[in-house]
Design a protein around this motif. Sequence first.
Motif, PDB file in Angstrom:
ATOM      1  N   ALA A  63      17.774  50.744  16.492  1.00 19.93           N
ATOM      2  CA  ALA A  63      18.114  49.470  17.133  1.00 19.93           C
ATOM      3  C   ALA A  63      18.847  48.529  16.186  1.00 19.93           C
ATOM      4  O   ALA A  63      19.343  47.475  16.610  1.00 19.93           O
ATOM      5  CB  ALA A  63      16.849  48.799  17.664  1.00 19.93           C
ATOM      6  N   ASN A  64      18.939  48.882  14.901  1.00 19.59           N
ATOM      7  CA  ASN A  64      19.680  48.070  13.945  1.00 19.59           C
ATOM      8  C   ASN A  64      21.190  48.271  14.067  1.00 19.59           C
ATOM      9  O   ASN A  64      21.973  47.516  13.498  1.00 19.59           O
ATOM     10  CB  ASN A  64      19.254  48.413  12.520  1.00 19.59           C
ATOM     11  N   LYS A  69      17.310  50.877  27.931  1.00 23.75           N
ATOM     12  CA  LYS A  69      16.166  50.759  27.022  1.00 23.75           C
ATOM     13  C   LYS A  69      16.160  51.920  26.039  1.00 23.75           C
ATOM     14  O   LYS A  69      16.236  53.079  26.451  1.00 23.75           O
ATOM     15  CB  LYS A  69      14.861  50.749  27.817  1.00 23.75           C
ATOM     16  N   GLN A  70      16.098  51.587  24.755  1.00 25.99           N
ATOM     17  CA  GLN A  70      16.038  52.642  23.756  1.00 25.99           C
ATOM     18  C   GLN A  70      14.764  53.458  23.922  1.00 25.99           C
ATOM     19  O   GLN A  70      13.682  52.906  24.150  1.00 25.99           O
ATOM     20  CB  GLN A  70      16.088  52.066  22.340  1.00 25.99           C
ATOM     21  N   ALA A  71      14.887  54.768  23.816  1.00 26.61           N
ATOM     22  CA  ALA A  71      13.752  55.662  24.017  1.00 26.61           C
ATOM     23  C   ALA A  71      12.627  55.360  23.035  1.00 26.61           C
ATOM     24  O   ALA A  71      12.870  55.060  21.858  1.00 26.61           O
ATOM     25  CB  ALA A  71      14.200  57.110  23.865  1.00 26.61           C
ATOM     26  N   ASP A  72      11.411  55.475  23.509  1.00 25.63           N
ATOM     27  CA  ASP A  72      10.245  55.179  22.679  1.00 25.63           C
ATOM     28  C   ASP A  72      10.202  56.052  21.433  1.00 25.63           C
ATOM     29  O   ASP A  72       9.770  55.602  20.365  1.00 25.63           O
ATOM     30  CB  ASP A  72       8.961  55.384  23.488  1.00 25.63           C
ATOM     31  N   VAL A  73      10.654  57.300  21.542  1.00 24.66           N
ATOM     32  CA  VAL A  73      10.573  58.210  20.401  1.00 24.66           C
ATOM     33  C   VAL A  73      11.387  57.684  19.221  1.00 24.66           C
ATOM     34  O   VAL A  73      10.987  57.839  18.060  1.00 24.66           O
ATOM     35  CB  VAL A  73      11.032  59.636  20.804  1.00 24.66           C
ATOM     36  N   VAL A  74      12.506  57.020  19.494  1.00 28.38           N
ATOM     37  CA  VAL A  74      13.328  56.453  18.426  1.00 28.38           C
ATOM     38  C   VAL A  74      12.698  55.162  17.897  1.00 28.38           C
ATOM     39  O   VAL A  74      12.622  54.938  16.682  1.00 28.38           O
ATOM     40  CB  VAL A  74      14.764  56.193  18.904  1.00 28.38           C
ATOM     41  N   THR A  75      12.239  54.322  18.802  1.00 33.78           N
ATOM     42  CA  THR A  75      11.606  53.062  18.398  1.00 33.78           C
ATOM     43  C   THR A  75      10.407  53.322  17.500  1.00 33.78           C
ATOM     44  O   THR A  75      10.229  52.664  16.460  1.00 33.78           O
ATOM     45  CB  THR A  75      11.175  52.262  19.637  1.00 33.78           C
ATOM     46  N   GLU A  76       9.579  54.271  17.893  1.00 36.26           N
ATOM     47  CA  GLU A  76       8.380  54.593  17.111  1.00 36.26           C
ATOM     48  C   GLU A  76       8.742  55.203  15.763  1.00 36.26           C
ATOM     49  O   GLU A  76       8.100  54.906  14.744  1.00 36.26           O
ATOM     50  CB  GLU A  76       7.491  55.543  17.908  1.00 36.26           C
ATOM     51  N   THR A  96      11.446  54.639  14.076  1.00 38.35           N
ATOM     52  CA  THR A  96      12.121  53.639  13.248  1.00 38.35           C
ATOM     53  C   THR A  96      11.131  52.756  12.502  1.00 38.35           C
ATOM     54  O   THR A  96      11.295  52.479  11.308  1.00 38.35           O
ATOM     55  CB  THR A  96      13.036  52.755  14.114  1.00 38.35           C
ATOM     56  N   GLY A  97      10.071  52.326  13.192  1.00 31.29           N
ATOM     57  CA  GLY A  97       9.088  51.453  12.549  1.00 31.29           C
ATOM     58  C   GLY A  97       9.743  50.196  12.026  1.00 31.29           C
ATOM     59  O   GLY A  97      10.521  49.534  12.723  1.00 31.29           O
ATOM     60  N   ASP A  98       9.468  49.868  10.763  1.00 27.26           N
ATOM     61  CA  ASP A  98      10.030  48.670  10.137  1.00 27.26           C
ATOM     62  C   ASP A  98      11.310  48.954   9.358  1.00 27.26           C
ATOM     63  O   ASP A  98      11.813  48.082   8.650  1.00 27.26           O
ATOM     64  CB  ASP A  98       9.003  48.045   9.184  1.00 27.26           C
ATOM     65  N   SER A  99      11.828  50.165   9.476  1.00 27.45           N
ATOM     66  CA  SER A  99      13.016  50.530   8.717  1.00 27.45           C
ATOM     67  C   SER A  99      14.208  49.668   9.101  1.00 27.45           C
ATOM     68  O   SER A  99      14.385  49.316  10.273  1.00 27.45           O
ATOM     69  CB  SER A  99      13.359  52.009   8.963  1.00 27.45           C
ATOM     70  N   GLU A 100      15.020  49.341   8.117  1.00 26.54           N
ATOM     71  CA  GLU A 100      16.245  48.589   8.371  1.00 26.54           C
ATOM     72  C   GLU A 100      17.461  49.510   8.402  1.00 26.54           C
ATOM     73  O   GLU A 100      18.607  49.047   8.483  1.00 26.54           O
ATOM     74  CB  GLU A 100      16.428  47.505   7.308  1.00 26.54           C
ATOM     75  N   GLU A 101      17.234  50.826   8.334  1.00 25.66           N
ATOM     76  CA  GLU A 101      18.333  51.783   8.381  1.00 25.66           C
ATOM     77  C   GLU A 101      18.983  51.775   9.759  1.00 25.66           C
ATOM     78  O   GLU A 101      18.337  51.491  10.765  1.00 25.66           O
ATOM     79  CB  GLU A 101      17.828  53.193   8.066  1.00 25.66           C
TER      80      GLU A 101
END
Length: 350
Positions: A233-234, A247-254, A256-261
């Motif tokens: 999402a960054n 809506k971005q898929a949950d698998v990607v959101t999860e 990603t976590g707090d990553s800023e990549e």
Amino acid sequence: MALSRLRAAAAAAAVLLSLTACSTGPAGGSSEGGTAAASDGAFPVTIKHAYGETVIDEQPERVATVSWVNDDVSLALGVVPVGMPKVEWGGNDNGSTPWKDAKLEELGAGAGSEKAPKQYSEADGIAFDEIAATEPDVILAAYSGLTQEDYDKLSKIAPVVAYPKTAYGTDWQTSTEMIGKALGKGAEAEELIASTEATVEEKAAQYPELAGKTFIYGNLDPAASDAVNVYTANDNRPKFLSSIGMKQADVVTEATGDSEEFFLPWSAEKANELDSDIFVTWVPSDKTKQQVLDDPLLGQIPAVEKGALVADSDNTLTLSISAASPLSLPWALDTFLPMLAEGAEAADAS
């Protein structure tokens, strides 16, 4: 655009797929270049960014840009840069793009014009000497991957507007706000953001099947060692899809976590876990799309299995979304939205 190239560009701050176009000479609304209209705010202005603060003492007349987006925003605000990067991936014979060419012509600064910006290449990194030769009053890099070393070196040439937080992570609205402030065109920047968002909303409303659909925007290349990468999402690509009600898929959101990549590598062996209604990817050709469909691992991606793979092989179209700007988005919508809608229809039919 190929993720491996983007990653290399970010690591080396060389931006191999850069939007490089144009260098010294008169521009804008005066013989000295740059600013096309009077300031709407008082100077000096202070702009905060990832490397601290930049103070611009007076309204810039000569503007240079680096990387993507910044030149588009400047042009959209009526300011023709004295120097800007050539578009070396997804560009045309002018080292430009259709939306950039149209705006330059509108501003009387098309190819061959005395007001046309000069072009410098960023294929091997920031063109420090050529930027310096334009004698800029400000260097715009609100969307970029500048390193501290790049920033320090450019700051010896002119005040630099660097990205606010994450390399290559600035959304087009924030880039427009920052550049508007730097150019003394804050009110015009607000109007530009509002009108562009209204255009996106109006066009997206014509495709109600997209609303609420889950997506993954990534890179699929069976021939590469890193066959699967997904954008977080960054990145501006998912940001665009989210802006039109997807809506971005949950698998990607999860993951990603707090990553800023802006992207995540993904094991091809776990491709079947990339569950979404639609999967969007750039491919170099239709042949690659068929290779994805036929691949024993990538073919297990749920969206691929149900025919909801949106595979774009038009480099210019990909550029218009991945380096989104107030000029590129309106140009892209009539082509990109129907492609997404076709994927959504396939998802609904499965």
